[in-house]
Motif scaffolding. Structure first.
Motif, PDB file in Angstrom:
ATOM      1  N   GLU A   1       0.807  -1.211   0.000  1.00  0.00           N
ATOM      2  CA  GLU A   1       0.000   0.000   0.000  1.00  0.00           C
ATOM      3  C   GLU A   1       0.846   1.270   0.000  1.00  0.00           C
TER       4      GLU A   1
ATOM      5  N   ALA B   1      -5.904  10.684  -0.901  1.00  0.00           N
ATOM      6  CA  ALA B   1      -5.930   9.311  -0.407  1.00  0.00           C
ATOM      7  C   ALA B   1      -4.546   8.676  -0.517  1.00  0.00           C
TER       8      ALA B   1
ATOM      9  N   HIS C   1      -2.357   9.758   2.309  1.00  0.00           N
ATOM     10  CA  HIS C   1      -2.695   9.070   3.555  1.00  0.00           C
ATOM     11  C   HIS C   1      -2.129   7.654   3.583  1.00  0.00           C
ATOM     12  N   LEU C   2      -2.097   6.983   2.428  1.00  0.00           N
ATOM     13  CA  LEU C   2      -1.501   5.648   2.376  1.00  0.00           C
ATOM     14  C   LEU C   2      -0.028   5.699   2.752  1.00  0.00           C
TER      15      LEU C   2
ATOM     16  N   HIS D   1      -9.208  -2.736   2.701  1.00  0.00           N
ATOM     17  CA  HIS D   1      -9.252  -2.141   4.041  1.00  0.00           C
ATOM     18  C   HIS D   1     -10.518  -2.559   4.788  1.00  0.00           C
TER      19      HIS D   1
ATOM     20  N   THR E   1      -5.570   3.833  11.545  1.00  0.00           N
ATOM     21  CA  THR E   1      -5.056   3.991  10.186  1.00  0.00           C
ATOM     22  C   THR E   1      -6.006   3.395   9.164  1.00  0.00           C
TER      23      THR E   1
ATOM     24  N   HIS F   1      -8.019   5.289   6.182  1.00  0.00           N
ATOM     25  CA  HIS F   1      -7.855   4.937   4.773  1.00  0.00           C
ATOM     26  C   HIS F   1      -9.186   4.560   4.135  1.00  0.00           C
TER      27      HIS F   1
END
Length: 240
Positions: free
Chosen positions: A69, A88, A91-92, A149, A178, A182
């Motif tokens: 990821e 996004a 954030h990964l 996820h 986390t 996500h």
């Protein structure tokens, strides 16, 4: 970016995602006895509490998740076509760099061997998404990551509610935050097909164990480090 370690599997059959992400088992190559299949079997007594097979597998799973990821987030920063997909992606990278730091910190304390490469199934996710461009890339990116996820969310909750090891509990706390973050940023892209995601989470295809198991590191192989971005906001939370 292209991954090759026997990446296999087709993610789309007749337009439907064919994904699965269960709790990853890491077999006897860890150097620990795995004669019993009982995931709650205690494999070590530590100063932070007993360590079970499912505790150990969880630490390995968190590490393996970051190994596909995190680079996919880097790809998304380059290839994403909307601000929401790029956010996004940020954030990964941010979240998995922090989780990885926690995994690398507690693994030697608990005598857990971490992989340096994700599983073949996970690498196939990266290759499939990376092969797309434009809107197809954005859609694959958001839907596959939302599904994976969503699939792991229940596993994190189970570990958090059952582990008696304080280090694993802290990792589960961090992973819970986390993963939820996500899931949220993937949904915020506006591209998630919820019907497909729910179907894939509840009816995953059967895959060989070898497809879902990350290979062990080679002797003397340096540990891969997922470097935090310069703008990192996520931080490791392990405090032994």
């Amino acid at each position: 970016m292209r991954f090759s370690r026997n990446a296999m599997g087709t993610l789309f059959v007749g337009g439907a995602l064919t994904l699965t992400l269960g709790a990853l088992a890491y077999p006897s190559m860890l150097g620990l006895d795995t004669v019993s299949n009982a995931q709650d079997r205690i494999i070590a007594q530590t100063q932070w509490g007993p360590l079970t097979e499912q505790d150990r597998n969880f630490v390995v799973a968190v590490r393996a998740a970051g190994l596909w990821e995190y680079p996919l987030g880097q790809i998304g920063l380059r290839k994403g076509t909307t601000p929401e997909v790029k956010r996004a992606s940020e954030h990964l990278v941010d979240g998995h760099a922090a989780l990885d730091a926690s995994c690398r910190k507690i693994a030697p304390m608990l005598n857990i061997t971490l992989p340096n490469v994700a599983s073949p199934q996970q690498l196939s996710f990266v290759n499939q998404i990376d092969s797309q461009t434009g809107q197809a890339f954005d859609s694959n990116f958001a839907n596959i990551l939302r599904t994976t996820h969503g699939s792991i969310f229940n596993t994190v909750a189970k570990i958090r509610s059952t582990t008696k090891n304080s280090l694993v509990r802290q990792l589960a706390d961090q992973a819970n935050n986390t993963v939820l973050d996500h899931i949220t940023v993937m949904e915020n892209t506006g591209l998630v097909n919820y019907d497909t995601a729910l179907f894939q989470q509840t009816t995953p295809p059967k895959l060989p164990k070898s497809d879902m198991t990350p290979p062990p590191p080679q002797p003397g192989e340096p540990m891969v480090v997922l470097t935090p971005p310069a703008t990192a906001t996520a931080t490791p939370t392990i405090t032994p």
